[in-house]
Design a protein around this motif. Structure first.
Motif, PDB file in Angstrom:
ATOM      1  N   PHE A 137      36.762  37.301  49.006  1.00  0.00           N
ATOM      2  CA  PHE A 137      37.325  38.479  48.340  1.00  0.00           C
ATOM      3  C   PHE A 137      38.811  38.674  48.617  1.00  0.00           C
ATOM      4  O   PHE A 137      39.470  39.437  47.910  1.00  0.00           O
ATOM      5  CB  PHE A 137      36.511  39.732  48.662  1.00  0.00           C
ATOM      6  N   GLU A 138      39.348  37.953  49.585  1.00  0.00           N
ATOM      7  CA  GLU A 138      40.794  38.018  49.802  1.00  0.00           C
ATOM      8  C   GLU A 138      41.536  37.495  48.578  1.00  0.00           C
ATOM      9  O   GLU A 138      42.696  37.835  48.348  1.00  0.00           O
ATOM     10  CB  GLU A 138      41.203  37.253  51.069  1.00  0.00           C
ATOM     11  N   HIS A 139      40.861  36.694  47.744  1.00  0.00           N
ATOM     12  CA  HIS A 139      41.461  36.157  46.520  1.00  0.00           C
ATOM     13  C   HIS A 139      41.163  37.020  45.293  1.00  0.00           C
ATOM     14  O   HIS A 139      41.582  36.663  44.192  1.00  0.00           O
ATOM     15  CB  HIS A 139      40.958  34.729  46.273  1.00  0.00           C
ATOM     16  N   GLN A 140      40.451  38.112  45.486  1.00  0.00           N
ATOM     17  CA  GLN A 140      40.054  38.960  44.351  1.00  0.00           C
ATOM     18  C   GLN A 140      40.698  40.340  44.375  1.00  0.00           C
ATOM     19  O   GLN A 140      40.373  41.196  43.558  1.00  0.00           O
ATOM     20  CB  GLN A 140      38.532  39.105  44.308  1.00  0.00           C
ATOM     21  N   LEU A 141      41.621  40.576  45.294  1.00  0.00           N
ATOM     22  CA  LEU A 141      42.191  41.913  45.441  1.00  0.00           C
ATOM     23  C   LEU A 141      42.894  42.373  44.167  1.00  0.00           C
ATOM     24  O   LEU A 141      42.703  43.520  43.737  1.00  0.00           O
ATOM     25  CB  LEU A 141      43.127  41.961  46.650  1.00  0.00           C
ATOM     26  N   ASP A 142      43.673  41.514  43.535  1.00  0.00           N
ATOM     27  CA  ASP A 142      44.328  41.895  42.279  1.00  0.00           C
ATOM     28  C   ASP A 142      43.306  42.091  41.168  1.00  0.00           C
ATOM     29  O   ASP A 142      43.438  43.012  40.347  1.00  0.00           O
ATOM     30  CB  ASP A 142      45.361  40.842  41.855  1.00  0.00           C
ATOM     31  N   ASN A 143      42.290  41.250  41.127  1.00  0.00           N
ATOM     32  CA  ASN A 143      41.257  41.386  40.096  1.00  0.00           C
ATOM     33  C   ASN A 143      40.459  42.673  40.259  1.00  0.00           C
ATOM     34  O   ASN A 143      40.016  43.256  39.261  1.00  0.00           O
ATOM     35  CB  ASN A 143      40.327  40.176  40.098  1.00  0.00           C
ATOM     36  N   LEU A 144      40.243  43.117  41.490  1.00  0.00           N
ATOM     37  CA  LEU A 144      39.522  44.384  41.695  1.00  0.00           C
ATOM     38  C   LEU A 144      40.245  45.533  40.994  1.00  0.00           C
ATOM     39  O   LEU A 144      39.601  46.449  40.481  1.00  0.00           O
ATOM     40  CB  LEU A 144      39.362  44.680  43.185  1.00  0.00           C
ATOM     41  N   LYS A 145      41.556  45.465  40.951  1.00  0.00           N
ATOM     42  CA  LYS A 145      42.340  46.522  40.297  1.00  0.00           C
ATOM     43  C   LYS A 145      42.158  46.507  38.783  1.00  0.00           C
ATOM     44  O   LYS A 145      42.440  47.492  38.105  1.00  0.00           O
ATOM     45  CB  LYS A 145      43.814  46.365  40.657  1.00  0.00           C
ATOM     46  N   LYS A 146      41.670  45.393  38.228  1.00  0.00           N
ATOM     47  CA  LYS A 146      41.480  45.247  36.777  1.00  0.00           C
ATOM     48  C   LYS A 146      40.056  45.561  36.318  1.00  0.00           C
ATOM     49  O   LYS A 146      39.783  45.544  35.116  1.00  0.00           O
ATOM     50  CB  LYS A 146      41.807  43.810  36.359  1.00  0.00           C
ATOM     51  N   VAL A 147      39.150  45.809  37.245  1.00  0.00           N
ATOM     52  CA  VAL A 147      37.746  46.032  36.887  1.00  0.00           C
ATOM     53  C   VAL A 147      37.624  47.289  36.029  1.00  0.00           C
ATOM     54  O   VAL A 147      38.075  48.369  36.421  1.00  0.00           O
ATOM     55  CB  VAL A 147      36.868  46.129  38.167  1.00  0.00           C
ATOM     56  N   ASN A 148      37.007  47.122  34.859  1.00  0.00           N
ATOM     57  CA  ASN A 148      36.847  48.250  33.937  1.00  0.00           C
ATOM     58  C   ASN A 148      35.384  48.469  33.520  1.00  0.00           C
ATOM     59  O   ASN A 148      35.115  49.162  32.550  1.00  0.00           O
ATOM     60  CB  ASN A 148      37.729  48.048  32.703  1.00  0.00           C
ATOM     61  N   LYS A 149      34.469  47.849  34.258  1.00  0.00           N
ATOM     62  CA  LYS A 149      33.024  48.018  34.033  1.00  0.00           C
ATOM     63  C   LYS A 149      32.367  48.196  35.409  1.00  0.00           C
ATOM     64  O   LYS A 149      32.965  47.879  36.430  1.00  0.00           O
ATOM     65  CB  LYS A 149      32.435  46.773  33.338  1.00  0.00           C
ATOM     66  N   PRO A 150      31.132  48.649  35.454  1.00  0.00           N
ATOM     67  CA  PRO A 150      30.479  48.896  36.749  1.00  0.00           C
ATOM     68  C   PRO A 150      30.391  47.634  37.620  1.00  0.00           C
ATOM     69  O   PRO A 150      29.962  46.576  37.164  1.00  0.00           O
ATOM     70  CB  PRO A 150      29.076  49.376  36.364  1.00  0.00           C
TER      71      PRO A 150
END
Length: 170
Positions: free
Chosen positions: A81-94
């Motif tokens: 998840f250290e590689h998903q921090l920017d993607n977490l900010k883009k999450v627009n679904k549950p």
């Protein structure tokens, strides 16, 4: 109304072999994209999809939403998840994220970073289970914990249940 259908795009041995190989994420994304396209063609599928990723597969619950058009995702003791921090900010679904507080894949500093990346995003829920180690949802795993695994499923099923609806006419 009968519940979700599931598809496993690769067996466990192939998944483990992939971890050793090049282009780990890119190859998995291609496979998941193809799997999701096939799933959406299934007459029993209403067109809505979700990825539930365990361990190495955890980040693909995020990428399923941000890159592959999934309608929801869940990660159980996800690594990387250290590689998903920017993607977490883009999450627009549950998106439902689950770890034990003794999970080696989510050190306290990474947990803080994940929480910060998800802060203010009503689509993301994070659950940390006290005293629980990595792999707690697998009945054959040394870390198996029936209570925490059951609670995880209790929390994820409502997310999946929200995806139920009649198939749209073509």
């Amino acid at each position: 109304d009968k519940g979700p259908i599931a598809m496993n795009p690769e067996g466990f041995k192939r998944a483990l072999a992939r971890i050793e190989g090049p282009e780990i994420f890119e190859g998995t994304i291609r496979d998941l994209d193809a799997t999701l396209k096939e799933m959406r063609k299934n007459p029993r599928c209403n067109g809505k999809t979700a990825i539930i990723g365990l361990c190495y597969g955890g980040p693909f619950a995020v990428l399923g939403i941000t890159e592959l058009g999934c309608d929801a995702g869940a990660s159980y003791h996800g690594g990387g998840f250290e590689h998903q921090l920017d993607n977490l900010k883009k999450v627009n679904k549950p998106l439902s994220l689950h770890w034990g507080d003794k999970d080696f894949s989510l050190k306290p500093e990474l947990q803080e970073q994940v929480r910060a990346a998800a802060a203010g995003n009503a689509n993301i829920e994070i659950f940390i289970y006290p005293g629980i180690e990595h792999g707690y949802t697998g009945p054959s795993a040394a870390a198996w914990n029936a209570d925490a695994a059951g609670l995880t499923w209790q929390r994820v099923m409502p997310v999946l249940d929200r995806l139920k609806s009649p198939k749209k006419a073509a």
